[in-house]
Design an enzyme around this catalytic site. Structure first.
Site, PDB file in Angstrom:
ATOM      1  N   GLU A  45       4.455 -10.475  -6.898  1.00 27.59           N
ATOM      2  CA  GLU A  45       3.331 -10.598  -7.832  1.00 27.59           C
ATOM      3  C   GLU A  45       3.595  -9.981  -9.194  1.00 27.59           C
ATOM      4  OE1 GLU A  45       3.530  -8.736  -5.213  1.00 27.59           O
ATOM      5  OE2 GLU A  45       2.576  -6.789  -5.447  1.00 27.59           O
ATOM      6  N   CYS A  95       5.547  -6.051   1.300  1.00 27.78           N
ATOM      7  CA  CYS A  95       5.865  -4.626   1.269  1.00 27.78           C
ATOM      8  C   CYS A  95       5.281  -3.898   2.485  1.00 27.78           C
ATOM      9  CB  CYS A  95       5.391  -4.052  -0.062  1.00 27.78           C
ATOM     10  SG  CYS A  95       6.090  -2.461  -0.388  1.00 27.78           S
ATOM     11  N   TYR A  96       4.240  -3.082   2.315  1.00 25.77           N
ATOM     12  CA  TYR A  96       3.624  -2.441   3.492  1.00 25.77           C
ATOM     13  C   TYR A  96       3.174  -3.515   4.482  1.00 25.77           C
ATOM     14  CZ  TYR A  96       0.243   0.334   6.209  1.00 25.77           C
ATOM     15  OH  TYR A  96      -0.457   0.951   7.219  1.00 25.77           O
ATOM     16  N   HIS A 102       8.119  -7.234  -4.244  1.00 23.63           N
ATOM     17  CA  HIS A 102       6.796  -7.599  -4.791  1.00 23.63           C
ATOM     18  C   HIS A 102       6.886  -8.891  -5.601  1.00 23.63           C
ATOM     19  CE1 HIS A 102       4.437  -4.027  -3.768  1.00 23.63           C
ATOM     20  NE2 HIS A 102       5.594  -3.403  -3.836  1.00 23.63           N
ATOM     21  N   GLY A 105       0.849  -1.176   0.000  1.00 22.52           N
ATOM     22  CA  GLY A 105       0.000   0.000   0.000  1.00 22.52           C
ATOM     23  C   GLY A 105       0.887   1.228   0.000  1.00 22.52           C
ATOM     24  N   LYS A 154     -11.428 -11.514 -15.389  1.00 27.89           N
ATOM     25  CA  LYS A 154     -11.688 -11.643 -16.827  1.00 27.89           C
ATOM     26  C   LYS A 154     -11.052 -12.904 -17.438  1.00 27.89           C
ATOM     27  CE  LYS A 154     -13.377  -9.472 -20.460  1.00 27.89           C
ATOM     28  NZ  LYS A 154     -14.593  -8.663 -20.481  1.00 27.89           N
ATOM     29  N   SER A 188     -25.108  -9.047 -25.211  1.00 31.66           N
ATOM     30  CA  SER A 188     -24.529  -8.040 -26.122  1.00 31.66           C
ATOM     31  C   SER A 188     -23.655  -8.697 -27.173  1.00 31.66           C
ATOM     32  CB  SER A 188     -23.685  -7.060 -25.317  1.00 31.66           C
ATOM     33  OG  SER A 188     -22.501  -7.697 -24.865  1.00 31.66           O
ATOM     34  N   GLY A 189     -23.282  -9.954 -26.933  1.00 37.10           N
ATOM     35  CA  GLY A 189     -22.338 -10.598 -27.841  1.00 37.10           C
ATOM     36  C   GLY A 189     -20.899 -10.456 -27.333  1.00 37.10           C
ATOM     37  N   GLY A 190     -20.707  -9.646 -26.288  1.00 33.97           N
ATOM     38  CA  GLY A 190     -19.388  -9.514 -25.669  1.00 33.97           C
ATOM     39  C   GLY A 190     -19.086 -10.738 -24.808  1.00 33.97           C
ATOM     40  N   VAL A 191     -17.851 -10.808 -24.314  1.00 38.06           N
ATOM     41  CA  VAL A 191     -17.423 -12.004 -23.581  1.00 38.06           C
ATOM     42  C   VAL A 191     -18.288 -12.247 -22.335  1.00 38.06           C
ATOM     43  CG1 VAL A 191     -15.489 -13.111 -22.394  1.00 38.06           C
ATOM     44  CG2 VAL A 191     -15.044 -11.600 -24.341  1.00 38.06           C
ATOM     45  N   ASP A 192     -18.477 -11.214 -21.531  1.00 39.00           N
ATOM     46  CA  ASP A 192     -19.103 -11.431 -20.233  1.00 39.00           C
ATOM     47  C   ASP A 192     -20.561 -11.893 -20.348  1.00 39.00           C
ATOM     48  OD1 ASP A 192     -16.685 -10.439 -19.506  1.00 39.00           O
ATOM     49  OD2 ASP A 192     -17.432  -8.459 -18.935  1.00 39.00           O
ATOM     50  N   SER A 193     -21.351 -11.174 -21.149  1.00 39.58           N
ATOM     51  CA  SER A 193     -22.761 -11.571 -21.215  1.00 39.58           C
ATOM     52  C   SER A 193     -22.884 -12.920 -21.934  1.00 39.58           C
ATOM     53  CB  SER A 193     -23.620 -10.498 -21.882  1.00 39.58           C
ATOM     54  OG  SER A 193     -23.289 -10.328 -23.238  1.00 39.58           O
ATOM     55  N   SER A 194     -21.974 -13.215 -22.865  1.00 47.82           N
ATOM     56  CA  SER A 194     -22.048 -14.495 -23.575  1.00 47.82           C
ATOM     57  C   SER A 194     -21.762 -15.660 -22.635  1.00 47.82           C
ATOM     58  CB  SER A 194     -21.029 -14.539 -24.714  1.00 47.82           C
ATOM     59  OG  SER A 194     -21.329 -13.543 -25.661  1.00 47.82           O
TER      60      SER A 194
END
Ligand code: XMP
Length: 513
Positions: A171, A81-82, A169, A54, A369, A223-229
């Protein structure tokens, strides 16, 4: 319930990255605000805790502090880190304000190879540092297990309590073996198995949706996008014909989009699909409008109207499904100096009506995602959908500067199809965040054959990005650019000039508007 690692967020821009790395180890991870009460964390039965980095110093009067009870839960803790400074602060060590910020690459020397964090790793590692304060005295019971040029306490451990701290870090990509360090923490120290997979998730999510929905009906705006599909495919698996998807053609879509949606969802998956043809309505309302924000508002409002109307026609349904993702639901932490809290997503796809009286079903809301894409694949969706580039809700309207008209849409659609086709053919499509065409409504003079032309310009945009917040323009090969330009100018009537956008974000934005 899944085994899980709980991450306390102290405002690092990397908190979500840590959570994703843990999940890549096939261990579920959850992010909670830094001051979540220990009892609440305990109720989640985590196998271990991670205290994120942080921007604060433990000396700041308003420094974010965890509930001290977390150190009594009897589970492993990794401070990054923090987070490592918090370990020192709470457990009796000393932290000193650094003379200068240690920032950039360092070389880590593992001094105690028996520490499980470094299991199967070389004794010398490249690591990435970014911190101001530094540890100057270890808390009781801790020993140093690795050092860097600038610190004897680059990694510390309290073996009996299974508390560990890293000054660097693990990550970030600049710590090349950092994933293995995190994997050692979750598998070797916390004892987690590798159970978090999208195949397992399907069963779990299907069961959960069935429990929530019972015998009721669900509507989903596709919508045809990834998420709604992906949400549609998952819900269909859970409730079959009790799911109805509504797809609105707003006239601002790319070439062949309505056909692809019909093909994939209607014919292949046999999902109940209502396609609403509303192009004219949208175009009528956009007539004469040039100001970008007004365009967006008109499109948003019209969508809500059309969608609400369509839901009424579908008949009574109690639930509305949405493809909300995990980054949208993580509570952002209002810590001063935390840029991540300020740049919260500025647009919400579709912006579905809040006042409509539905209960929400959000089967993707604990996924990142990349996990949604894996889930889509596991559910049998084609790559063309699972890996498609993001497309803004207001569609081609934000890629036509000035007034949106039917003829301009046709020009842009054709040019855009050429961009997508060529970028795919040359193997670039899946490596890019976005690649598309923009129509500039100014005319310039050209010659074609013996004729003088006076036509529009198409701008080609190709960017790389992690999340759309920042982006870099992509150095596409010249022969590809040449091919794009010559095909667009030869094949798209009304265009006589092509330019390539070499602006990064910031200072530019990805879309032109
Ligand atoms: P900008 O242009 O702000 O875009 O750099 C960042 C990312 O967001 C996408 N974008 C949108 N997505 N609704 C969306 O769903 C919108 O209104 C919208 N506007 C921009 C853009 O395509 C880029 O990926």
């Amino acid at each position: 319930m899944n085994e899980q690692i709980v991450l306390l967020d102290f405002g690092s821009q990397y908190t979500q990255v840590i959570a994703r790395r843990i999940r890549e180890c096939r261990v579920y991870s959850t992010i909670v605000p830094y001051d979540t009460p220990a009892a609440k964390i305990d109720a989640l039965s985590p196998s271990g805790l991670i205290l994120s980095g942080g921007p604060s110093s433990v000396y700041d009067p308003n420094a974010p502090m965890p509930d001290a009870g977390i150190f009594e839960l009897g589970i492993p803790i990794l401070g990054i880190c923090y987070g490592v400074q918090l370990l020192a602060h709470f457990l009796g060590g000393r932290v000193e304000p650094g003379q200068k910020r240690e920032y950039g690459k360092g070389t880590l020397q593992v001094t105690d190879p028996s520490c499980l964090l470094f299991r199967k790793l070389p004794e010398t590692l490249t690591v990435w540092n970014s911190h101001g304060d530094r540890l100057s005295r270890l808390p009781r019971g801790f020993v140093s297990v690795a050092r860097t040029e600038n610190s004897d306490y680059a990694a510390i451990e309290h073996h009996a309590r299974r508390f560990l701290g890293l000054q660097f870090h693990p990550e970030v990509a600049h710590t090349p073996r950092g994933r293995e360090v995190l994997a050692n923490f979750v598998h070797e120290i916390c004892g987690c198995g590798r159970t978090w997979t999208m195949r397992n998730y399907i069963d779990q999510a299907v069961e959960e949706v069935r429990r929530q929905v019972g015998d009721e009906r669900v509507i989903l705006g596709l919508s045809g996008g990834v998420d709604s599909s992906v949400a549609a495919a998952l819900l269909h698996r859970a409730v079959g014909d009790r799911l109805t998807c509504i797809f609105v053609n707003n006239g601002l879509l790319r070439a062949r989009e309505p056909e692809v949606v019909r093909e994939v969802f209607g014919r292949h998956f046999q999902i109940r699909l209502r396609c609403v043809e509303a192009s004219r309505q949208f175009l009528r309302r956009l007539r004469g409008v040039t100001e970008p924000e007004r365009k967006r508002k008109i499109i948003g409002r019209t969508f809500i109207e059309v969608f609400s109307d369509a839901t009424r026609r579908v008949g009574p349904a109690r639930f509305l499904a949405q493809g909300t993702l995990y980054p949208d639901v993580i509570e952002s932490i209002p810590i001063a100096g935390n840029p991540a809290a300020l740049i919260k997503s500025h647009h919400n796809v579709g912006g579905l009506p809040k006042k409509m009286r539905f209960e929400l079903v959000e089967p993707l809301k604990c996924l990142f995602k990349d996990e949604v894409r894996q889930l889509g694949k596991a559910l049998g969706l084609p790559d063309a959908i699972v890996h498609r580039q993001p497309f803004p809700g207001p569609g081609l309207a934000v890629r036509i500067l000035g007034e949106v008209t039917g003829p301009r849409l046709q020009i842009l659609r054709q040019a855009d199809a050429i961009v997508v086709e060529e970028i795919k053919r040359h193997g670039w499509y899946y490596r890019l965040w976005q690649s598309f065409a923009v129509l500039l409504p100014v005319r310039s003079v050209g010659v074609m054959g013996d004729e003088r032309t006076y036509d529009y310009t198409i701008a080609i945009r190709a960017v790389e990005s992690q999340d759309g917040m920042t982006a870099d323009w992509v150095r596409l090969p010249h022969d590809l650019l040449e091919r794009l330009s010559s095909r667009i100018i030869n094949e798209v009537k009304g265009v006589n000039r092509c330019v390539f956008d070499i602006t990064s974000k910031p200072p530019g934005t990805i879309e032109w508007e």
